[in-house]
Design a protein around this motif. Structure first.
Motif, PDB file in Angstrom:
ATOM      1  N   ARG A   7       6.418  -0.084  12.659  1.00 51.58           N
ATOM      2  CA  ARG A   7       6.588   0.668  11.521  1.00 51.58           C
ATOM      3  C   ARG A   7       7.430   0.036  10.260  1.00 51.58           C
ATOM      4  O   ARG A   7       6.859  -0.080   9.057  1.00 51.58           O
ATOM      5  CB  ARG A   7       7.528   1.836  11.700  1.00 51.58           C
ATOM      6  N   GLN A   8       8.249  -1.116  10.563  1.00 48.89           N
ATOM      7  CA  GLN A   8       9.001  -1.636   9.483  1.00 48.89           C
ATOM      8  C   GLN A   8       7.777  -2.802   9.147  1.00 48.89           C
ATOM      9  O   GLN A   8       7.956  -2.940   7.631  1.00 48.89           O
ATOM     10  CB  GLN A   8      10.087  -2.396  10.123  1.00 48.89           C
ATOM     11  N   SER A   9       6.988  -3.393   9.983  1.00 44.93           N
ATOM     12  CA  SER A   9       6.046  -4.240   9.394  1.00 44.93           C
ATOM     13  C   SER A   9       5.000  -3.370   8.312  1.00 44.93           C
ATOM     14  O   SER A   9       4.525  -3.988   7.277  1.00 44.93           O
ATOM     15  CB  SER A   9       4.973  -4.797  10.370  1.00 44.93           C
ATOM     16  N   MET A  10       4.575  -2.282   8.991  1.00 45.39           N
ATOM     17  CA  MET A  10       3.753  -1.421   7.984  1.00 45.39           C
ATOM     18  C   MET A  10       4.297  -1.035   6.572  1.00 45.39           C
ATOM     19  O   MET A  10       3.698  -1.274   5.644  1.00 45.39           O
ATOM     20  CB  MET A  10       3.462  -0.058   8.663  1.00 45.39           C
ATOM     21  N   GLU A  11       5.580  -0.723   6.613  1.00 44.14           N
ATOM     22  CA  GLU A  11       6.362  -0.182   5.326  1.00 44.14           C
ATOM     23  C   GLU A  11       6.427  -1.705   4.629  1.00 44.14           C
ATOM     24  O   GLU A  11       6.276  -1.524   3.282  1.00 44.14           O
ATOM     25  CB  GLU A  11       7.905   0.343   5.673  1.00 44.14           C
ATOM     26  N   ARG A  12       6.785  -2.748   4.909  1.00 42.95           N
ATOM     27  CA  ARG A  12       6.669  -4.109   4.283  1.00 42.95           C
ATOM     28  C   ARG A  12       5.516  -4.246   3.669  1.00 42.95           C
ATOM     29  O   ARG A  12       5.226  -4.724   2.624  1.00 42.95           O
ATOM     30  CB  ARG A  12       7.400  -5.165   4.990  1.00 42.95           C
ATOM     31  N   LEU A  13       4.249  -4.213   4.464  1.00 43.59           N
ATOM     32  CA  LEU A  13       3.090  -4.412   4.004  1.00 43.59           C
ATOM     33  C   LEU A  13       2.649  -3.558   2.720  1.00 43.59           C
ATOM     34  O   LEU A  13       2.295  -3.864   2.074  1.00 43.59           O
ATOM     35  CB  LEU A  13       2.048  -4.175   5.419  1.00 43.59           C
ATOM     36  N   LEU A  14       2.962  -2.298   3.082  1.00 44.39           N
ATOM     37  CA  LEU A  14       2.759  -1.354   1.928  1.00 44.39           C
ATOM     38  C   LEU A  14       3.626  -1.677   0.595  1.00 44.39           C
ATOM     39  O   LEU A  14       3.128  -1.503  -0.682  1.00 44.39           O
ATOM     40  CB  LEU A  14       3.059   0.163   2.220  1.00 44.39           C
ATOM     41  N   ARG A  15       4.706  -1.963   0.742  1.00 43.33           N
ATOM     42  CA  ARG A  15       5.584  -2.452  -0.426  1.00 43.33           C
ATOM     43  C   ARG A  15       4.978  -3.585  -0.996  1.00 43.33           C
ATOM     44  O   ARG A  15       5.184  -3.900  -2.252  1.00 43.33           O
ATOM     45  CB  ARG A  15       7.020  -2.711  -0.067  1.00 43.33           C
ATOM     46  N   LEU A  16       4.465  -4.750  -0.245  1.00 46.37           N
ATOM     47  CA  LEU A  16       3.979  -5.721  -0.637  1.00 46.37           C
ATOM     48  C   LEU A  16       2.780  -5.340  -1.538  1.00 46.37           C
ATOM     49  O   LEU A  16       2.344  -6.072  -2.530  1.00 46.37           O
ATOM     50  CB  LEU A  16       3.819  -6.835   0.513  1.00 46.37           C
ATOM     51  N   GLN A  17       1.774  -4.916  -0.799  1.00 42.92           N
ATOM     52  CA  GLN A  17       0.742  -4.224  -1.687  1.00 42.92           C
ATOM     53  C   GLN A  17       0.924  -3.474  -2.991  1.00 42.92           C
ATOM     54  O   GLN A  17       0.229  -3.879  -3.908  1.00 42.92           O
ATOM     55  CB  GLN A  17      -0.056  -3.275  -0.864  1.00 42.92           C
ATOM     56  N   ALA A  18       1.942  -2.776  -3.008  1.00 38.76           N
ATOM     57  CA  ALA A  18       2.338  -2.075  -4.304  1.00 38.76           C
ATOM     58  C   ALA A  18       2.840  -2.999  -5.163  1.00 38.76           C
ATOM     59  O   ALA A  18       2.425  -3.005  -6.580  1.00 38.76           O
ATOM     60  CB  ALA A  18       3.471  -1.038  -3.920  1.00 38.76           C
ATOM     61  N   VAL A  19       3.566  -4.078  -4.718  1.00 42.65           N
ATOM     62  CA  VAL A  19       4.102  -5.079  -5.831  1.00 42.65           C
ATOM     63  C   VAL A  19       2.991  -5.971  -6.194  1.00 42.65           C
ATOM     64  O   VAL A  19       2.790  -6.337  -7.519  1.00 42.65           O
ATOM     65  CB  VAL A  19       5.261  -5.974  -4.951  1.00 42.65           C
ATOM     66  N   THR A  20       2.163  -6.193  -5.343  1.00 44.36           N
ATOM     67  CA  THR A  20       0.975  -7.099  -5.594  1.00 44.36           C
ATOM     68  C   THR A  20       0.073  -6.222  -6.750  1.00 44.36           C
ATOM     69  O   THR A  20      -0.588  -7.127  -7.810  1.00 44.36           O
ATOM     70  CB  THR A  20       0.207  -7.382  -4.431  1.00 44.36           C
ATOM     71  N   SER A  21      -0.179  -5.066  -6.584  1.00 45.81           N
ATOM     72  CA  SER A  21      -0.970  -4.237  -7.358  1.00 45.81           C
ATOM     73  C   SER A  21      -0.491  -4.269  -8.871  1.00 45.81           C
ATOM     74  O   SER A  21      -0.907  -4.306  -9.660  1.00 45.81           O
ATOM     75  CB  SER A  21      -1.001  -2.847  -7.049  1.00 45.81           C
ATOM     76  N   GLU A  22       0.910  -4.032  -8.882  1.00 46.67           N
ATOM     77  CA  GLU A  22       1.679  -4.094 -10.358  1.00 46.67           C
ATOM     78  C   GLU A  22       1.217  -5.545 -10.942  1.00 46.67           C
ATOM     79  O   GLU A  22       1.289  -5.791 -12.006  1.00 46.67           O
ATOM     80  CB  GLU A  22       3.040  -3.536 -10.275  1.00 46.67           C
ATOM     81  N   LEU A 158       7.304 -14.122   0.975  1.00 43.63           N
ATOM     82  CA  LEU A 158       6.068 -13.863   0.685  1.00 43.63           C
ATOM     83  C   LEU A 158       5.800 -13.407  -0.838  1.00 43.63           C
ATOM     84  O   LEU A 158       4.990 -13.546  -1.523  1.00 43.63           O
ATOM     85  CB  LEU A 158       5.308 -12.974   1.762  1.00 43.63           C
ATOM     86  N   ILE A 159       6.959 -12.229  -0.859  1.00 44.66           N
ATOM     87  CA  ILE A 159       6.932 -11.845  -2.202  1.00 44.66           C
ATOM     88  C   ILE A 159       6.978 -12.695  -3.403  1.00 44.66           C
ATOM     89  O   ILE A 159       6.598 -12.494  -4.318  1.00 44.66           O
ATOM     90  CB  ILE A 159       7.973 -10.705  -2.090  1.00 44.66           C
ATOM     91  N   SER A 160       7.917 -13.604  -3.032  1.00 43.81           N
ATOM     92  CA  SER A 160       8.481 -14.578  -4.180  1.00 43.81           C
ATOM     93  C   SER A 160       7.114 -15.395  -4.577  1.00 43.81           C
ATOM     94  O   SER A 160       7.100 -15.736  -5.720  1.00 43.81           O
ATOM     95  CB  SER A 160       9.386 -15.408  -3.660  1.00 43.81           C
ATOM     96  N   ARG A 161       6.196 -15.744  -3.488  1.00 42.39           N
ATOM     97  CA  ARG A 161       5.152 -16.661  -3.884  1.00 42.39           C
ATOM     98  C   ARG A 161       4.270 -15.669  -4.732  1.00 42.39           C
ATOM     99  O   ARG A 161       3.496 -16.100  -5.539  1.00 42.39           O
ATOM    100  CB  ARG A 161       4.619 -16.953  -2.453  1.00 42.39           C
ATOM    101  N   GLN A 162       4.084 -14.220  -4.310  1.00 44.22           N
ATOM    102  CA  GLN A 162       3.183 -13.490  -5.034  1.00 44.22           C
ATOM    103  C   GLN A 162       3.692 -13.378  -6.461  1.00 44.22           C
ATOM    104  O   GLN A 162       2.959 -13.566  -7.428  1.00 44.22           O
ATOM    105  CB  GLN A 162       2.990 -12.034  -4.578  1.00 44.22           C
ATOM    106  N   CYS A 163       4.927 -13.167  -6.553  1.00 46.29           N
ATOM    107  CA  CYS A 163       5.393 -13.348  -7.967  1.00 46.29           C
ATOM    108  C   CYS A 163       5.257 -14.725  -8.848  1.00 46.29           C
ATOM    109  O   CYS A 163       4.911 -14.674 -10.113  1.00 46.29           O
ATOM    110  CB  CYS A 163       7.161 -13.137  -7.902  1.00 46.29           C
ATOM    111  N   ALA A 164       5.429 -15.880  -8.016  1.00 40.52           N
ATOM    112  CA  ALA A 164       5.280 -17.061  -8.785  1.00 40.52           C
ATOM    113  C   ALA A 164       3.924 -17.149  -9.216  1.00 40.52           C
ATOM    114  O   ALA A 164       3.394 -17.769 -10.267  1.00 40.52           O
ATOM    115  CB  ALA A 164       5.567 -18.349  -7.551  1.00 40.52           C
ATOM    116  N   GLN A 165       2.812 -16.835  -8.162  1.00 41.31           N
ATOM    117  CA  GLN A 165       1.617 -16.733  -8.641  1.00 41.31           C
ATOM    118  C   GLN A 165       1.095 -15.958  -9.772  1.00 41.31           C
ATOM    119  O   GLN A 165       0.461 -16.197 -10.632  1.00 41.31           O
ATOM    120  CB  GLN A 165       0.446 -16.420  -7.544  1.00 41.31           C
TER     121      GLN A 165
END
Length: 870
Positions: A7-22, A158-165
């Motif tokens: 469940r935690q992995s799924m939540e993190r994946l969803l948050r990552l997806q939301a951040v990536t979308s924004e 992972l989020i920091s790499r997405q942000c850097a890209q």
């Protein structure tokens, strides 16, 4: 445990997806930073977040933050990479820095002991880098002190790499935009440079085109013409070689000559010599013209060299000196011309020596000063004899003449041989070659006369404008001004309302003759059928008598020629100017001049007309002021009458209502006598009808003033309307003691508005009952000549003649409102309605014998109704 981890992995994946979308939607570094702080931090559960970007080598700048105090933001706005803080450490090492508790933070970074932090917390400082290139640092603070497990760190990285890209992409986009804007600016600058270059070219072309000289430009070595301005092209039409396809070989076919008559060889042309590097100055060339005079040009030419000194072109400047040569020849003939001027009468010219003795003078000068040529020939005429004794300024002008050899022009009066004076404009110059002084004089008599006329008109305007009312005393002042400035005497006659002329003002320069002039000058009545004075008044055209004598007296007023002693000894001229304003005849102004040197001519008519115009304007303004004062008085009278008339029906109406109320209150609920109620109702209805009639009259006057009188045309019988109105007013006629008699035969039918026609009959009948009370009233309706006629005759007080012309005006009456009341609108409304039908109304009356009002109406539809039916 596995389910919780999943469940935690799924939540993190969803948050990552939301951040990536924004992040995918952010285009600028600022937008990316805002998403990182606002979305990435909360996605990992952080309560504080900030992002630093590497703005310049070795310096980090805070660009976005959330949860930080203003004090902390102000303190940590800029950070060197070498600073002993976790953010700088993460930038230096390009590795994440994890601080799992407040105690750990204090131990690792003792330099930040004064920094206020929460008692329990954890911090993560993540470098933002792409392909080993540092972009910035993301710092996040968490609410409780706890350790970071591997999954937390991996998720944060992972989020920091997405942000850097995303940040790298935004920086590339910003750089691309900057380059594009720089390219646009470079293109705009290039376009501006091109525009400025073109503008300078056009300016150069404009300058060349405006030069009075012709300009030619030929390229080297071919000699081909590449430029010629308009002046050069115009000269080219006069056999000068100016053609854009011209080459060196063409010069052999062109004929140009030296001033001595030698033809120009092809190698001698100034432009050809300039192409070989020679400077040419002041070459004179002549070009014969078979159709007119020859053309003479002065040419300057020179080579145009490049940076290495090679001749690349040649320029030639051509000036047409034909006229200049002609002027030089004219100057040589100046003496002959001057002699002709001396012999002419354009101005007075004279020569004198240094002592002021006149040596020579033309006829114009001698005629102006009233002396003859024999006096000049004998040497008997001296300038001091021509100067008034009080002309001290002239001596100063003469001293200036001796010192400077010339004196400026100035005005003075010269003494004539007959004792008179003449104003002149004069100037003098020392003619050194002849050792004598040349003086010119111009007669200023006409100019001074015009200046005097302007001063007189200005003074007359001030006199006329001193009061809003133009009295006879004011006109007398104007006549006195005229007799002292522009004339010898002045008479002003004004028209009266009775059709006569009255003498308003008389002034004579000799006071003893003023009274005889008042009695003797003809004063015809306006009712007369003819005569020059009346014709001038009606036509508006002035009369000018340049030689006024006995015959002129007989012409103006036969039988009124004055005695011989009243006639002036000298010859007079007389100017008669009508006073008119807006096609109205106001009177006459007569000006007379008996001076030897001042006779009226055609040029004086405008002076008389201007004076008449100003007097007429003042009289008209005075009339308008009087009318406005009368209108104000009339308004005040109307307001008083209207208040009284509107209040009159309200008093009995209020009394009847109060009486009914008292009766009802006294009966205590019992029924009221119906007869009593009906009687009161009839009285109230009559008063309301009277009040309504007054209000309707006011409304009708307002509509008529605005041009909104409505007519609804239909087939109407005037006889029937007259009978109905008489039946309606039977009680009122009885109360007035008038026996109303109707004379009518067959029906009188026409296209009229029934209600408005009833209003006409009612107003005329009401007027007859009011002013003919106690005596019979006769109403007659008939047709005559295809025109319907209605007459209402009473045998009452009648109307005085002076009041008949104004009884149809608004709020006008021929008697006092105290005795008869009313608003004074009935006859005005009646006239307006009749005129709207295309008809007319007239009155015949004698004081004490009654009045007869007659209305005439066309029976068909009137083609030019002022207010058509709607």
């Amino acid at each position: 445990m596995r389910q919780r981890a999943a469940r935690q992995s799924m939540e993190r994946l969803l948050r990552l997806q939301a951040v990536t979308s924004e992040l995918s939607q952010a285009l600028t570094p600022e937008q990316v930073a805002s998403v990182i702080v606002g979305q990435a931090g909360p996605a990992m559960g952080a309560c504080e977040a900030c992002i630093y970007l590497l703005s310049e080598p070795g310096m980090l700048r805070l660009v976005q933050s959330i949860g930080l105090s203003e004090k902390a933001i102000a303190r940590w706005q800029w950070l060197p990479v070498t600073a002993p803080v976790p953010i700088a450490q993460a930038a230096r090492t390009e590795k994440p820095v994890w601080v799992e508790s407040l105690e750990s933070f204090r131990q690792r970074y003792p330099a930040l002991d004064d920094m206020p932090l929460s008692q329990n917390g954890a911090w993560a400082f993540l470098p933002l880098y792409v392909e080993r290139r540092l972009l910035g640092v993301l710092a996040m603070g968490f609410p409780l002190g706890r350790g970071f497990v591997a999954e937390d760190k991996d998720f944060a990285c992972l989020i920091s790499r997405q942000c850097a890209q995303a940040l790298e992409r935004a920086l590339f986009y910003a750089r691309e935009r900057e380059l594009r804007e720089a390219a646009e600016r470079a293109r705009a600058e290039a376009e501006e440079h091109r525009r400025l270059l073109e503008l300078e070219h056009r300016r150069l072309q404009a300058v060349l085109q405006q030069l009075p000289q012709g300009v030619l430009l030929a390229e080297a070595p071919s000699g081909r013409m590449v430029m010629a301005n308009d002046r050069a092209l115009r000269l080219g039409k006069c056999s000068v070689p100016v053609y854009l396809d011209w080459l060196l070989k063409e010069y052999s076919s062109t004929r140009g000559f030296h001033p001595d008559g030698r033809p120009y060889l092809p190698s001698e042309w100034p432009l050809v010599r300039a192409l070989s590097g020679e400077e040419v100055h002041g070459d004179v060339m002549e070009f014969p013209d078979t159709e007119g005079p020859s053309l003479t040009l002065e040419v300057n030419a020179g080579p145009v060299r490049d940076a290495e000194g090679r001749v690349t072109a040649a320029v030639a400047v051509i000036e047409d000196i034909t006229e200049r040569l002609r002027m030089e020849r004219a100057l040589r003939e100046g003496e002959c011309v001057f002699r002709r001027i001396m012999e002419s009468d354009m101005m007075g010219l004279s020569f004198c020596d240094r002592d002021g003795v006149l040596l020579e003078a033309n006829d114009a000068f001698l005629s102006l000063v009233g002396h003859d040529r024999e006096e000049v020939r004998r040497g008997d005429l001296h300038w001091r004899e021509l100067l008034p004794p009080e002309s001290e300024a002239v001596a100063g002008k003469l001293r200036e003449l001796w010192m400077r050899g010339a004196s400026p022009t100035f005005e003075l009066e010269l003494l004539r041989g007959d004792g008179g004076r003449v104003p002149v404009l004069t100037g003098a110059a020392w003619v050194e070659e002849q050792n004598r002084i040349l003086t010119f004089v111009l007669d200023l008599s006409d100019l001074k006369r015009a200046e005097g006329a302007l001063r007189f008109l200005a003074t007359a305007s001030r006199v006329l404008g001193q009061s809003l009312e133009v009295s006879d005393a004011t006109l007398q002042d104007v006549a006195g001004l005229a007799s002292l400035s522009v004339a010898s005497w002045c008479v002003i006659d004004l028209a009266t309302p009775e059709g006569l002329l009255r003498r308003a003002a008389v002034a004579h320069r000799e006071e003893a003759r003023a009274e005889r002039l008042r009695r003797g000058w003809p004063l015809p009545p306006l009712s007369d059928s003819g005569g020059p004075l009346l014709d001038a008044m009606h036509s508006g055209e002035p009369l000018l008598f340049q030689d006024f004598g006995v015959e002129t007296w007989r012409y103006l007023a036969p039988g009124s020629v004055p005695e011989a002693e009243d006639m002036p000894d000298e010859v007079c001229s007389v100017l008669v100017v009508p006073l008119r304003s807006h096609e109205r005849t106001l009177g006459l102004i007569t000006l007379g001049s008996c001076s030897q040197r001042r006779h009226f001519g055609i040029e004086d008519i405008s002076l008389g007309q201007e004076l008449a115009h100003r007097v007429a304007a003042a009289l008209e303004s005075a009339r308008l002021f009087t009318d406005s004062q009368r209108a104000v008085r009339l308004r005040d009278e109307f307001l008083a009458v209207a208040s009284h008339e509107l209040k009159t029906p309200l008093t009995p109406l209020r009394l009847q209502l109060q009486g009914l109320r008292r009766v009802v209150e006294s009966l205590g609920g019992r029924s009221v006598d119906p007869e009593r109620v009906l009687r009161a109702a009839r009285i109230c209805e009559a008063q309301v009808r009277k009040l309504s009639g007054l209000v309707n009259d006011l409304l009708d006057v307002s509509r008529m003033a605005q041009g909104r009188l409505l007519l609804r045309l239909e087939q109407v019988d005037l006889v029937t309307i007259a009978r109905d109105v008489l039946a309606q007013f039977s009680d009122e006629a009885s109360r007035a003691g008038c026996a109303v008699e109707l004379w009518a035969g067959a029906p009188v039918v026409g296209q009229w508005d029934r209600v408005r026609l009833e209003q006409v009959v009612i107003n005329l009948l009401t007027n007859a009952l009011k002013y003919g009370a106690g005596r019979p009233v006769h109403v007659r309706v008939w047709v005559e000549g295809g025109v319907a006629r209605l007459s209402v005759r009473d045998e009452g007080i009648g109307i005085a003649p002076e009041h008949r012309s104004r009884i149809f005006g608004k709020f006008e009456r021929a008697v006092s409102e105290r005795h008869y009341g009313g608003l004074g609108l009935g006859l005005h409304i009646t006239q307006q309605i009749v005129q709207a039908f295309g008809g007319s109304i007239r009155v015949e009356s004698e004081p004490g014998r009654g009045s007869t009002f007659t209305v005439e109406l066309p029976t068909g539809v009137h083609a030019m109704l002022a207010h058509p039916a709607t």
